[in-house]
Design an enzyme around this catalytic site. Structure first.
Site, PDB file in Angstrom:
ATOM      1  N   THR A 106       0.822  -1.211   0.000  1.00  0.00           N
ATOM      2  CA  THR A 106       0.000   0.000   0.000  1.00  0.00           C
ATOM      3  C   THR A 106       0.856   1.262   0.000  1.00  0.00           C
ATOM      4  OG1 THR A 106      -1.831  -1.125   1.118  1.00  0.00           O
ATOM      5  CG2 THR A 106      -1.768   1.276   1.283  1.00  0.00           C
ATOM      6  N   SER A 145      -7.024  -0.835  -6.530  1.00  0.00           N
ATOM      7  CA  SER A 145      -6.622  -1.179  -5.174  1.00  0.00           C
ATOM      8  C   SER A 145      -5.140  -1.507  -5.227  1.00  0.00           C
ATOM      9  CB  SER A 145      -7.403  -2.397  -4.669  1.00  0.00           C
ATOM     10  OG  SER A 145      -6.790  -2.969  -3.530  1.00  0.00           O
ATOM     11  N   ASN A 147      -4.089  -3.999  -4.180  1.00  0.00           N
ATOM     12  CA  ASN A 147      -4.063  -5.444  -4.378  1.00  0.00           C
ATOM     13  C   ASN A 147      -4.116  -5.874  -5.835  1.00  0.00           C
ATOM     14  OD1 ASN A 147      -4.090  -5.317  -1.629  1.00  0.00           O
ATOM     15  ND2 ASN A 147      -6.201  -6.015  -1.403  1.00  0.00           N
ATOM     16  N   THR A 192      37.014 -35.996 -13.708  1.00  0.00           N
ATOM     17  CA  THR A 192      35.780 -36.314 -12.994  1.00  0.00           C
ATOM     18  C   THR A 192      36.139 -36.551 -11.538  1.00  0.00           C
ATOM     19  OG1 THR A 192      36.005 -38.669 -13.524  1.00  0.00           O
ATOM     20  CG2 THR A 192      34.668 -37.325 -15.024  1.00  0.00           C
ATOM     21  N   SER A 323      46.779  -9.352  -2.718  1.00  0.00           N
ATOM     22  CA  SER A 323      47.111  -9.495  -1.308  1.00  0.00           C
ATOM     23  C   SER A 323      47.770  -8.237  -0.790  1.00  0.00           C
ATOM     24  CB  SER A 323      48.047 -10.688  -1.103  1.00  0.00           C
ATOM     25  OG  SER A 323      48.481 -10.762   0.233  1.00  0.00           O
ATOM     26  N   LYS A 329      50.800 -11.584  -5.838  1.00  0.00           N
ATOM     27  CA  LYS A 329      49.644 -12.483  -5.835  1.00  0.00           C
ATOM     28  C   LYS A 329      48.465 -11.829  -6.552  1.00  0.00           C
ATOM     29  CE  LYS A 329      47.236 -15.635  -2.686  1.00  0.00           C
ATOM     30  NZ  LYS A 329      45.825 -15.386  -3.006  1.00  0.00           N
TER      31      LYS A 329
END
Length: 477
Positions: A106, A145, A147, A192, A323, A329
Site C-alpha cells: 500500500t 486497489s 491489491n 571427474t 594481497s 599475488k
C-alpha cells in the site's frame, strides 16, 4: 486549499494532520511510510522498472476511466502527462518508501498516487497538495486497489528485468562461445571427481558453459510467459468492486499499449489476486541460472589455479593486486564475486518461497519481500553476467604447454586403449605406469602390446575426443 508556508504544507489522513515538505511531490501517506519502514535503506526508486511500471498502470487506469466517462478529460490528460514524465525517468527520487514494508505494498501504491497527483496538479496550474482539484485516491487511484496495482506492477517490472538479464546472458554466452572456437584445437585432460579422466579439448570445455547459458535463457523466456497474466481490475480481492464492468479489459489493453508487453487479464481475478506462483517459478529459474553460473566460476577458478602449484591450464586476466602482504599475488576476483551473487540468489529464492507460502485467504501481504528478493536477484545476476563476460571471459588465455604435459603424463590416457588391448591389460598398464612414474605410452611399448604405429594411431588427438569404430580385439588381448 491546504495550509502552506515556504517550507511545508499541511496534509491530513485517517490519523490526523502532518507537515509535508513543500518541495516534496509525495504526501502524507508516503511520509508516514518513510517513518514506519526504515528497514533496508533501499527505496523503490532503486528499481526504476518498478517505478516505470507503476506510472504505466496509473496512466492506463486514467485512460480506461476516461473512456468509460468516469474521469474528466482534463484530469486524464494531466495524470497521463505526469505518468509519461515518470516513465521517461523524471521524479524517481520522489519514490522514497522502503522496498521492504508492511501493508501488502500500500505504501508503494500511495507513493505513486501522491507523486503523480502533485505533478499533475502543477501541470494543471495548481500547487502541490491542492487535492480539491485532483486527488491521489479519488482520481489517480480510481477503480484500483493496491491489491491489483502492486502485483501488476511487479509483473511488468519483472518482465522488463527478464529482458535486461537475457541481454547480459547473451553477452556472456557469446564470450564463452568465442573462447570455445579459439581453444578448439587445444587438447587437454578431462577430470571427474577432481581425478584424471579422458582427454577432451579446451574448446569442448568452454562450449559447455555457452550451452548451459543458452539452456537457461530458454527457461527464462518460458517463465516470462507466466507473468503476462495480470489481475488489474480485480480491485480489493478479485471481485472488481468499485470498478466499472468494462474497466479491467480497457485498462489492461491500455497498459499493453503503453508498456509494449502483451498482457492478458487473468481468467479468475479472485485466484490471481492471492496467487504468487508465477513469482515462485521465476525465482526458481533465477536460482537455476545462479547454480550453473557459480559452477562455471568454480571451474574457472580451478583451471586457473596456481600459477605454479595449481592446475594452471588457463590464465584469467589480472584485475587487481590480490594481497596486502604477499607481493605478486593475483586472485580470481571476478569469478569470486559471481559466486557470491549466486549465494545471494539462493537465499532470495528461499525468501520468495516462504513469502509465497505465507499468503492467507484472498491476499498475500508479503509481496514486498518477494519484490525485493526478485529485483535484487535480477539486478545482481544481470551485472554479474556482464562483469564476468567483460572483465574475465573475454581476456582468458590458455597454457598449451601445461595442457600437453598433463595429457602425456596422464594415467587415464590408457582408457583410449581399452577397446584395443582389453580391460585387464589396460588396468595392469595403468598400475605399472603409476608405480614407476612412467607414461602409458612407455609401458605399452615396453610390453609389446601395440606397435608404435598402432599406438600413434590410437592416441591421435582426433581419436581421443570423439567416438570411433573399433574392430574385434586380437586373440590374447
Amino acid at each position: 486549499m491546504n495550509e502552506m508556508n515556504d517550507t511545508y504544507r499541511i496534509e491530513s489522513d485517517l490519523l490526523g494532520e502532518r507537515e509535508v515538505p513543500n518541495a516534496a511531490y509525495y504526501g502524507v501517506h508516503t511520509l508516514r511510510a518513510v517513518e514506519n519502514f526504515q528497514i533496508s535503506g533501499t527505496t523503490i526508486a532503486t528499481y526504476p522498472n518498478l517505478v516505470i511500471a507503476l506510472a504505466a498502470i496509473k496512466e492506463a487506469a486514467a485512460q480506461a476511466n476516461a473512456e468509460l466517462g468516469l474521469l474528466p478529460e482534463a484530469l486524464r490528460a494531466a495524470i497521463a502527462a505526469a505518468c509519461q514524465e515518470i516513465r521517461e525517468g523524471r521524479l524517481h527520487e520522489q519514490f522514497v518508501v522502503d522496498i521492504i514494508q508492511g501493508g501488502a505494498g500500500t505504501s508503494t501504491n500511495m507513493n505513486a498516487n501522491e507523486v503523480i497527483c502533485n505533478r499533475a496538479l502543477e501541470i494543471m496550474g495548481h500547487q502541490r497538495g491542492e487535492y480539491a482539484y485532483l486527488h491521489p485516491n479519488e482520481h489517480v487511484n480510481m477503480a484500483q486497489s493496491t491489491n491489483d496495482v502492486y502485483p501488476t506492477a511487479l509483473r511488468i517490472a519483472t518482465f522488463f528485468a527478464i529482458g535486461h538479464l537475457l541481454d547480459a546472458m547473451e553477452v556472456l554466452r557469446a564470450a564463452f562461445d568465442a573462447k570455445a572456437v579459439e581453444f578448439a584445437g587445444l587438447l587437454k585432460l578431462g577430470r571427474t571427481q577432481l581425478q584424471d579422466a579422458v582427454p577432451m579439448t579446451l574448446g569442448q570445455e568452454f562450449s559447455t558453459y555457452a550451452v548451459m547459458l543458452e539452456e537457461d535463457m530458454a527457461r527464462l523466456r518460458e517463465a516470462s510467459a507466466l507473468i503476462r497474466e495480470v489481475n488489474l481490475g480485480a480491485t480489493a480481492i478479485g471481485t472488481g468492486i468499485t470498478a466499472h464492468p468494462d474497466y479491467a479489459a480497457k485498462a489492461t489493453a491500455a497498459l499493453s499499449r503503453i508498456t509494449g508487453v502483451d498482457l492478458i487479464t487473468a481468467p479468475n481475478l479472485v485466484e490471481a489476486t492471492q496467487d504468487c506462483g508465477a513469482f515462485v517459478q521465476i525465482s526458481g529459474v533465477l536460482k537455476r541460472i545462479a547454480v550453473k553460473l557459480s559452477k562455471t566460476c568454480n571451474d574457472l577458478r580451478l583451471l586457473s589455479s596456481g600459477p605454479r602449484a595449481g592446475f594452471g591450464e588457463i590464465n584469467l586476466p589480472p584485475m587487481q593486486a590480490g594481497s596486502s602482504i604477499m607481493p605478486g599475488k593475483v586472485n580470481p576476483v571476478i569469478p569470486e564475486v559471481v559466486n557470491q551473487i549466486a549465494f545471494e540468489v539462493f537465499g532470495n529464492d528461499t525468501a520468495v518461497t516462504f513469502a509465497a507460502e505465507a499468503g492467507q485467504l484472498q491476499l498475500n501481504a508479503f509481496e514486498p519481500v518477494i519484490a525485493a528478493s526478485l529485483f535484487r536477484s535480477f539486478k545482481h545476476l544481470t551485472n554479474g553476467c556482464a562483469t564476468l563476460a567483460e572483465r574475465c571471459v573475454k581476456g582468458i588465455t590458455a597454457n598449451p604447454d601445461r595442457l600437453r604435459e598433463t595429457i602425456e603424463r596422464s594415467i587415464a590416457l590408457v582408457t583410449a586403449l581399452n577397446p584395443i588391448i582389453g580391460y585387464k591389460n589396460a588396468t595392469s598398464v595403468a598400475a605399472e605406469a603409476y608405480a614407476s612414474n612412467a607414461t602409458i605410452r612407455e609401458v605399452v611399448l615396453a610390453r609389446g602390446l601395440m606397435t608404435e604405429a598402432e599406438l600413434e594411431e590410437a592416441l591421435r588427438p582426433e581419436a581421443l575426443i570423439q567416438p570411433r569404430a573399433y574392430g574385434p580385439k586380437p586373440a590374447g588381448r
